[in-house]
Design an enzyme around this catalytic site. Structure first.
Site, PDB file in Angstrom:
ATOM      1  N   PRO A   2       0.837  -1.202   0.000  1.00 38.29           N
ATOM      2  CA  PRO A   2       0.000   0.000   0.000  1.00 38.29           C
ATOM      3  C   PRO A   2       0.872   1.252   0.000  1.00 38.29           C
ATOM      4  O   PRO A   2       1.965   1.263   0.552  1.00 38.29           O
ATOM      5  CB  PRO A   2      -0.772  -0.102   1.308  1.00 38.29           C
ATOM      6  N   GLU A   3       0.384   2.281  -0.617  1.00 40.21           N
ATOM      7  CA  GLU A   3       1.095   3.546  -0.638  1.00 40.21           C
ATOM      8  C   GLU A   3       0.578   4.389   0.527  1.00 40.21           C
ATOM      9  O   GLU A   3      -0.433   4.071   1.142  1.00 40.21           O
ATOM     10  CB  GLU A   3       0.817   4.267  -1.957  1.00 40.21           C
ATOM     11  N   LYS A  51       3.457   4.908   6.283  1.00 36.95           N
ATOM     12  CA  LYS A  51       2.521   3.796   6.097  1.00 36.95           C
ATOM     13  C   LYS A  51       2.181   3.119   7.419  1.00 36.95           C
ATOM     14  O   LYS A  51       1.609   2.035   7.445  1.00 36.95           O
ATOM     15  CB  LYS A  51       3.117   2.787   5.130  1.00 36.95           C
TER      16      LYS A  51
END
Ligand SMILES: [Zn+2]
Length: 261
Positions: A2-3, A51
């Protein structure tokens, strides 16, 4: 992976559902916390750093504790009303938090731990692209400190700047017409860092990530996931390669004509 914008959206959902509420129940499904009970704890804040995702709680005893999680490759936080169908199988749930009729479930979390002091967990991170204290100059400085590292690898190093994942590194290099194998020393860093900040900010609450400015289905990205399809700028076939330090080699997408070494 995931970014930063994916994590930001997860935080937004969790914050809307839980902030200010008192947990009626908690269910940790990992051995280490199998007996942990956070019922009665109040959700003080939900936030992300890069993140990393934090749910800060105040226990009835007045002692603070933070749930620290990281989505890593497959993780997902979902929020729904109690009784609704879960988006993933029950056995992939790592933690369930309930408050009133709301249920938040963390699936396949790469990191899940309870911290009395959440600070050290993210002390190694560079400036957060979506943080209130975003510091572009420091991010540029951090990247420049490893001049020989290919820019396509450097952008993923969360110690330099926090939030860029595999999709954005391909898109950023393409948009700046830089080949990802180019040593960082040969890259004009301030505009690249500025672009990263603008892209993540623009996408932080969007469901579909867009870098091209076109929101139509299949038109959202410049090169990521588009191997063998024509470059949107020059028509040359986009190529997929691998770039990273083993075992963390990841796909990267390049237009061999637009992005020269
Ligand atoms: Zn091209």
């Amino acid at each position: 992976m995931p970014e930063g914008d994916t994590v930001f959206r997860a935080v937004h959902r969790l914050r809307t559902a839980l902030a200010g509420k008192t947990l009626s129940d908690s269910d940790f499904r990992i051995p280490r916390y199998a007996t942990t009970d956070l019922s009665g704890a109040r959700v003080e804040s939900v936030r992300s750093v890069g993140k990393h995702l934090f749910i800060d709680l105040l226990r009835p005893s007045g002692i603070p504790v933070s749930i620290h999680s990281h989505l890593m490759m497959e993780g997902l936080w979902d929020v729904h009303t109690i009784g609704a169908k879960w988006r993933r199988p029950w056995h992939t749930a790592r933690v369930v938090l309930r408050a009133g009729d709301i249920e938040a479930v963390g699936f396949d979390l790469g990191v899940l731990e309870l911290l009395a002091d959440p600070g050290p967990a993210v002390a190694h991170l560079g400036p957060d692209l979506l943080g209130d204290d975003w510091d572009a100059a420091r991010a540029v400085e951090n990247l420049a400190a490893a001049p020989d590292t290919p820019i396509g690898i450097a952008l993923l190093d969360q110690r330099s700047l926090a939030g860029v994942g595999n999709v954005y590194r391909s898109e950023l290099c393409f948009m700046r017409r830089v080949h990802p194998a180019t040593p960082t020393a040969a890259v004009d860093l301030p505009p690249l860092v500025d672009l990263a900040h603008r892209l993540l900010t623009a996408n932080r609450l969007r469901v579909t990530r867009v870098t091209t400015g076109a929101t139509g289905r299949g038109r959202e990205l410049w090169v990521y996931g588009r191997d063998r399809r024509p470059c949107r700028r020059c028509g040359t076939a986009v190529e997929r390669g691998m770039l990273g330090e083993p075992p963390a080699e990841r796909s990267i997408y390049v237009c061999p004509r637009c992005q020269t070494r």
